[in-house]
Motif scaffolding. Structure first.
Motif, short mmCIF file in Angstrom:
data_model
loop_
_atom_site.label_atom_id
_atom_site.label_comp_id
_atom_site.label_asym_id
_atom_site.label_seq_id
_atom_site.Cartn_x
_atom_site.Cartn_y
_atom_site.Cartn_z
N GLY A 105 17.81 -43.19 37.96
CA GLY A 105 16.86 -42.18 37.51
C GLY A 105 17.53 -41.21 36.55
O GLY A 105 18.69 -41.36 36.19
N VAL A 106 16.78 -40.25 36.18
CA VAL A 106 17.30 -39.22 35.31
C VAL A 106 18.22 -38.34 36.15
O VAL A 106 17.84 -37.89 37.23
N PRO A 107 19.46 -38.10 35.69
CA PRO A 107 20.37 -37.28 36.49
C PRO A 107 19.87 -35.84 36.60
O PRO A 107 19.24 -35.32 35.68
N GLU A 108 20.16 -35.24 37.72
CA GLU A 108 19.78 -33.84 37.93
C GLU A 108 20.60 -32.96 37.00
O GLU A 108 21.78 -33.22 36.77
N PRO A 109 19.98 -31.91 36.47
CA PRO A 109 20.74 -31.01 35.59
C PRO A 109 21.82 -30.28 36.38
O PRO A 109 21.66 -30.00 37.57
N ASP A 110 22.90 -29.99 35.71
CA ASP A 110 24.00 -29.27 36.32
C ASP A 110 23.53 -27.86 36.68
O ASP A 110 22.97 -27.16 35.84
N PRO A 111 23.75 -27.43 37.93
CA PRO A 111 23.31 -26.08 38.32
C PRO A 111 23.93 -24.98 37.45
O PRO A 111 23.28 -23.97 37.17
N ALA A 112 25.16 -25.18 37.01
CA ALA A 112 25.79 -24.16 36.15
C ALA A 112 25.08 -24.07 34.81
O ALA A 112 24.88 -22.98 34.26
N GLU A 113 24.66 -25.23 34.27
CA GLU A 113 23.93 -25.23 33.01
C GLU A 113 22.56 -24.57 33.18
O GLU A 113 22.11 -23.84 32.30
N GLN A 115 21.82 -22.24 35.31
CA GLN A 115 22.03 -20.79 35.43
C GLN A 115 22.35 -20.19 34.07
O GLN A 115 21.88 -19.10 33.75
N ALA A 116 23.15 -20.90 33.26
CA ALA A 116 23.47 -20.40 31.92
C ALA A 116 22.20 -20.29 31.08
O ALA A 116 22.01 -19.31 30.34
N LEU A 117 21.32 -21.29 31.18
CA LEU A 117 20.04 -21.25 30.46
C LEU A 117 19.19 -20.07 30.93
O LEU A 117 18.62 -19.33 30.13
N HIS A 118 19.13 -19.89 32.24
CA HIS A 118 18.36 -18.79 32.82
C HIS A 118 18.90 -17.45 32.31
O HIS A 118 18.13 -16.57 31.90
N GLY A 169 7.44 -16.05 19.43
CA GLY A 169 8.04 -16.36 18.13
C GLY A 169 9.45 -15.80 18.04
O GLY A 169 10.37 -16.48 17.54
N LYS A 170 9.65 -14.57 18.51
CA LYS A 170 10.98 -13.97 18.50
C LYS A 170 11.93 -14.75 19.41
O LYS A 170 13.10 -14.95 19.08
N LEU A 171 11.43 -15.20 20.55
CA LEU A 171 12.27 -15.99 21.46
C LEU A 171 12.65 -17.33 20.82
O LEU A 171 13.77 -17.80 20.98
N ARG A 172 11.71 -17.95 20.09
CA ARG A 172 12.00 -19.22 19.42
C ARG A 172 13.08 -19.04 18.36
O ARG A 172 13.89 -19.92 18.14
N ASP A 173 13.08 -17.87 17.69
CA ASP A 173 14.03 -17.60 16.62
C ASP A 173 15.33 -16.97 17.12
O ASP A 173 16.23 -16.74 16.31
N ASP A 174 15.44 -16.70 18.41
CA ASP A 174 16.63 -16.04 18.94
C ASP A 174 17.86 -16.93 18.76
O ASP A 174 17.86 -18.08 19.20
N PRO A 175 18.91 -16.43 18.09
CA PRO A 175 20.08 -17.27 17.82
C PRO A 175 20.83 -17.71 19.10
O PRO A 175 21.43 -18.77 19.12
N GLU A 176 20.78 -16.91 20.16
CA GLU A 176 21.47 -17.28 21.39
C GLU A 176 20.78 -18.47 22.07
O GLU A 176 21.43 -19.22 22.80
N LEU A 177 19.49 -18.65 21.82
CA LEU A 177 18.76 -19.76 22.42
C LEU A 177 18.76 -21.00 21.52
O LEU A 177 18.27 -22.05 21.94
N ALA A 178 19.30 -20.91 20.31
CA ALA A 178 19.30 -22.04 19.36
C ALA A 178 20.00 -23.27 19.93
O ALA A 178 19.49 -24.39 19.79
N PRO A 179 21.16 -23.17 20.60
CA PRO A 179 21.81 -24.39 21.13
C PRO A 179 21.00 -25.09 22.21
O PRO A 179 21.18 -26.27 22.46
N ILE A 180 20.10 -24.39 22.84
CA ILE A 180 19.30 -24.96 23.92
C ILE A 180 18.22 -25.89 23.39
O ILE A 180 17.87 -26.88 23.99
N ARG A 181 17.70 -25.58 22.20
CA ARG A 181 16.64 -26.39 21.61
C ARG A 181 17.16 -27.67 21.18
O ARG A 181 17.65 -28.53 21.11
#
Length: 181
Positions: A105-113, A115-118, A169-181
Motif C-alpha cells: 500500500g501507500v506508505p504512511e507519512p512520517d510523523p515528523a514530516e 508535524q513539520a507541515l503542520h 491566495g496568500k497561503l498559496r503564495d507563501d514562500p515557506e509553504l512552497a516546498p510542500i506543493r
C-alpha cells in the motif's frame, strides 16, 4: 432453554437481593470501570465483556473483600489479570511464509514530516492579517460554515467569502509553504 434449567440470567436477579451493596457499587462505579476496561482493549464490545468478567469475579469474592473502600483497586486488578489471561490464551492464526499476503500500500507519512507541515502551515496562518486569520481559523480549524463565521464576526457572508479567498491566495503564495506543493 428447558423447563428445568430456568433463565440464563437468574443469578443477576439474585445478586441484587444477596448483595445490595454490590449492585449499588456497580451502578455507581460502572462507567468509570468501563472506561478503564476500554483502555485495556481495542474494541468497545470486548471492553464490556472484560468488565462483566471482572465484575463476576468480584461478585464471587464479595464476602471475602474486607475493605470495600478498596473495591476500585480490586476490580481494576481483576480487569488487568483477566485481560492478561485472555492475551496469553489468544490463538495465533498467523503462519510464516515466503510471500507476504498483504498488498503493498501507500506508505504512511512520517510523523515528523506531518508535524513539520503542520507547524509551517500554522506559521503561515499566523502571518495573515488579523481579520483574515480569524476567518480562516473559524472556517477551517473550527469547521464553521460561512454563515456561522459571518455571524461570529458580525460581517456579511460575502465579506467572509472574499476575505477567505484572499487569505487562501496568500497561503498559496507563501514562500515557506512552497516546498510542500
Amino acid at each position: 432453554m428447558t423447563a428445568t434449567t430456568g433463565p440464563v440470567c437468574a443469578g443477576a436477579s439474585t445478586a441484587a437481593t444477596a448483595y445490595p451493596s454490590f449492585t449499588s457499587y456497580v451502578r455507581a462505579r460502572g462507567p468509570l470501570l468501563l472506561r478503564t476496561a476500554r483502555s485495556l482493549t481495542a474494541n468497545p464490545s470486548d471492553a464490556e465483556d472484560l468488565l462483566q468478567t471482572a465484575l463476576a469475579k468480584t461478585y464471587v469474592a464479595w464476602e471475602r473483600i474486607e475493605d470495600h473502600r478498596a473495591l476500585d483497586g480490586y476490580v481494576r486488578r481483576a480487569l488487568v489479570n483477566t485481560r492478561t489471561s485472555q492475551w496469553r490464551k489468544r490463538k495465533v492464526d498467523e503462519f510464516a511464509c515466503e510471500e507476504l499476503p498483504e498488498p503493498q500500500g501507500v506508505p504512511e507519512p512520517d510523523p515528523a514530516e506531518r508535524q513539520a507541515l503542520h507547524d509551517a502551515m500554522w506559521r503561515a496562518v499566523m502571518r495573515l492579517p488579523d481579520r483574515q486569520r480569524a476567518m480562516v481559523v473559524l472556517r477551517y480549524y473550527e469547521d464553521l460554515s460561512e454563515a456561522q463565521t459571518a455571524a461570529v464576526l458580525g460581517v456579511s457572508v460575502g465579506t467572509v467569502k472574499s476575505a477567505v479567498s484572499r487569505a487562501l491566495g496568500k497561503l498559496r503564495d507563501d514562500p515557506e509553504l512552497a516546498p510542500i506543493r
